[in-house]
Design a protein around this motif. Structure first.
Motif, PDB file in Angstrom:
ATOM      1  N   GLN A 190       0.811  -1.206   0.000  1.00 46.66           N
ATOM      2  CA  GLN A 190       0.000   0.000   0.000  1.00 46.66           C
ATOM      3  C   GLN A 190       0.851   1.266   0.000  1.00 46.66           C
ATOM      4  N   GLN A 191       2.165   1.147  -0.065  1.00 46.20           N
ATOM      5  CA  GLN A 191       3.021   2.322  -0.045  1.00 46.20           C
ATOM      6  C   GLN A 191       2.908   3.115  -1.330  1.00 46.20           C
ATOM      7  N   ARG A 192       3.314   4.357  -1.250  1.00 54.68           N
ATOM      8  CA  ARG A 192       3.405   5.175  -2.450  1.00 54.68           C
ATOM      9  C   ARG A 192       4.837   5.677  -2.575  1.00 54.68           C
ATOM     10  N   HIS A 193       5.437   5.403  -3.695  1.00 54.95           N
ATOM     11  CA  HIS A 193       6.819   5.799  -3.945  1.00 54.95           C
ATOM     12  C   HIS A 193       6.901   6.814  -5.065  1.00 54.95           C
TER      13      HIS A 193
ATOM     14  N   CYS B 195       3.307  -2.746   3.226  1.00 56.32           N
ATOM     15  CA  CYS B 195       2.369  -2.046   4.051  1.00 56.32           C
ATOM     16  C   CYS B 195       3.144  -1.538   5.210  1.00 56.32           C
ATOM     17  N   ALA B 196       3.678  -0.667   5.453  1.00 56.90           N
ATOM     18  CA  ALA B 196       4.085   0.267   6.490  1.00 56.90           C
ATOM     19  C   ALA B 196       3.239   1.491   6.175  1.00 56.90           C
ATOM     20  N   ASP B 197       3.328   2.541   6.946  1.00 63.29           N
ATOM     21  CA  ASP B 197       2.471   3.696   6.704  1.00 63.29           C
ATOM     22  C   ASP B 197       3.318   4.898   6.351  1.00 63.29           C
ATOM     23  N   GLY B 198       3.220   5.383   5.132  1.00 62.66           N
ATOM     24  CA  GLY B 198       3.998   6.539   4.763  1.00 62.66           C
ATOM     25  C   GLY B 198       4.193   6.696   3.271  1.00 62.66           C
ATOM     26  N   ILE B 199       5.058   7.642   2.919  1.00 60.74           N
ATOM     27  CA  ILE B 199       5.349   7.978   1.536  1.00 60.74           C
ATOM     28  C   ILE B 199       6.856   7.955   1.358  1.00 60.74           C
ATOM     29  N   VAL B 200       7.313   7.402   0.256  1.00 60.51           N
ATOM     30  CA  VAL B 200       8.747   7.365  -0.054  1.00 60.51           C
ATOM     31  C   VAL B 200       9.010   8.255  -1.263  1.00 60.51           C
ATOM     32  N   ILE B 201       9.946   9.176  -1.115  1.00 63.42           N
ATOM     33  CA  ILE B 201      10.330  10.065  -2.219  1.00 63.42           C
ATOM     34  C   ILE B 201      11.820   9.884  -2.472  1.00 63.42           C
ATOM     35  N   ASN B 202      12.158   9.495  -3.693  1.00 67.47           N
ATOM     36  CA  ASN B 202      13.557   9.255  -4.049  1.00 67.47           C
ATOM     37  C   ASN B 202      14.092  10.365  -4.946  1.00 67.47           C
ATOM     38  N   MET B 203      15.195  10.965  -4.546  1.00 69.11           N
ATOM     39  CA  MET B 203      15.858  11.953  -5.384  1.00 69.11           C
ATOM     40  C   MET B 203      16.797  11.195  -6.320  1.00 69.11           C
ATOM     41  N   VAL B 204      16.606  11.381  -7.629  1.00 68.91           N
ATOM     42  CA  VAL B 204      17.353  10.599  -8.616  1.00 68.91           C
ATOM     43  C   VAL B 204      18.053  11.536  -9.593  1.00 68.91           C
ATOM     44  N   VAL B 205      19.348  11.348  -9.742  1.00 70.61           N
ATOM     45  CA  VAL B 205      20.130  12.186 -10.651  1.00 70.61           C
ATOM     46  C   VAL B 205      20.675  11.339 -11.795  1.00 70.61           C
ATOM     47  N   GLY B 206      20.441  11.790 -13.026  1.00 72.81           N
ATOM     48  CA  GLY B 206      21.034  11.169 -14.208  1.00 72.81           C
ATOM     49  C   GLY B 206      20.841   9.669 -14.291  1.00 72.81           C
ATOM     50  N   GLY B 207      21.962   8.947 -14.353  1.00 76.42           N
ATOM     51  CA  GLY B 207      21.949   7.508 -14.549  1.00 76.42           C
ATOM     52  C   GLY B 207      21.376   6.711 -13.396  1.00 76.42           C
ATOM     53  N   GLU B 208      21.054   7.368 -12.272  1.00 78.41           N
ATOM     54  CA  GLU B 208      20.469   6.650 -11.145  1.00 78.41           C
ATOM     55  C   GLU B 208      19.080   6.106 -11.469  1.00 78.41           C
ATOM     56  N   VAL B 209      18.474   6.584 -12.541  1.00 78.05           N
ATOM     57  CA  VAL B 209      17.176   6.054 -12.963  1.00 78.05           C
ATOM     58  C   VAL B 209      17.294   4.553 -13.217  1.00 78.05           C
ATOM     59  N   VAL B 210      18.445   4.115 -13.729  1.00 78.28           N
ATOM     60  CA  VAL B 210      18.679   2.687 -13.981  1.00 78.28           C
ATOM     61  C   VAL B 210      18.689   1.924 -12.662  1.00 78.28           C
TER      62      VAL B 210
END
Length: 240
Positions: A21-24, A201-216
């Motif tokens: 149920q997490q949102r990333h 299912c933990a409770d919260g939101i995950v936001i990842n900062m991604v630069v350039g090739g880190e998308v891979v």
């Protein structure tokens, strides 16, 4: 930079379904020099929610220092860096204070005024812990998770195991968690937020900062963890 929304020992193992149920989100910044500015723009929205409990994870002490230095200037956020050389009593006090903030957090309360000339009461500030992987709770040793509402991976971990450990150690366990991912691209000085889709299912939101090739790297973590990424709402305040 403006944000325009367009679209140690391992802890006990957690199956991908535990996080269903997490949102990333991921904020993909095309140039490293835009990363801190984009991060601060994000806090300009999320940080104004009264008592919002947030954890920012960094991979190095240098990044922890840089993030802490920048956030110290934000009047509506109460900041507490977790360092490896903190005295045990100081560490316990920080975690207990943050725990009290999670109790006061109410998703029904709207964002604070954007007028920074008005002082923010201490009890109304959002709360942030900034830590490296060496400093977050070690669940395998019996420590409790920090139970934040928002986890920001300022530096994306290179391995799925670290990503999973951050979620387990920093987010509240046992309830429903939102998982979603977004792409932020800087063009002509304006950051456009584009998003894809989600599952975890933990409770919260995950936001990842991604630069350039880190998308891979992010894609690899997503696939190896069986994550499905959902589209993020235009207004991030709607999901906090």
């Amino acid at each position: 930079m403006a944000i325009d929304a367009i679209e140690a020992p391992s802890p006990p193992s957690l199956s991908p379904s535990h996080f269903s149920q997490q949102r990333h989100f991921y904020l993909a910044v095309d140039r490293l020099q835009f990363k801190m500015e984009t991060f601060m723009d994000l806090l300009g929205v999320a940080g104004r929610r009264p008592c919002l409990p947030m954890v920012v994870c960094c991979s190095s002490r240098d990044e922890l220092d840089a993030v802490s230095s920048a956030v110290t200037t934000v009047p509506y956020i109460s900041l507490a860096p977790l360092y490896t050389d903190l005295a045990e009593a100081d560490r316990a006090a920080i975690l207990e204070s943050f725990k009290q903030a999670t109790i006061r957090w109410n998703p029904e309360v709207g964002a604070q005024s954007a007028d920074d000339s008005e002082p923010v009461k201490e009890e109304q500030k959002s709360h942030m812990i900034v830590a490296t992987d060496a400093c977050i709770p070690l669940l395998a040793s019996g420590e409790s998770p920090i139970s934040a509402r928002v986890l920001i991976n300022y530096e994306l971990p290179a391995k799925k195991e670290i990503y999973t450990r951050r979620m387990a150690a920093c987010l509240a366990a046992g309830s429903s968690l939102l998982c979603c991912t977004s792409l932020l691209v800087a063009q002509n000085g304006v950051c456009s937020l584009a998003v894809t889709s989600s599952k975890m299912c933990a409770d919260g939101i995950v936001i990842n900062m991604v630069v350039g090739g880190e998308v891979v790297t992010l894609k690899s973590i997503e696939e190896s963890s069986n994550l499905v990424i959902a589209e993020m709402p235009i207004n991030i305040s709607e999901i906090l």
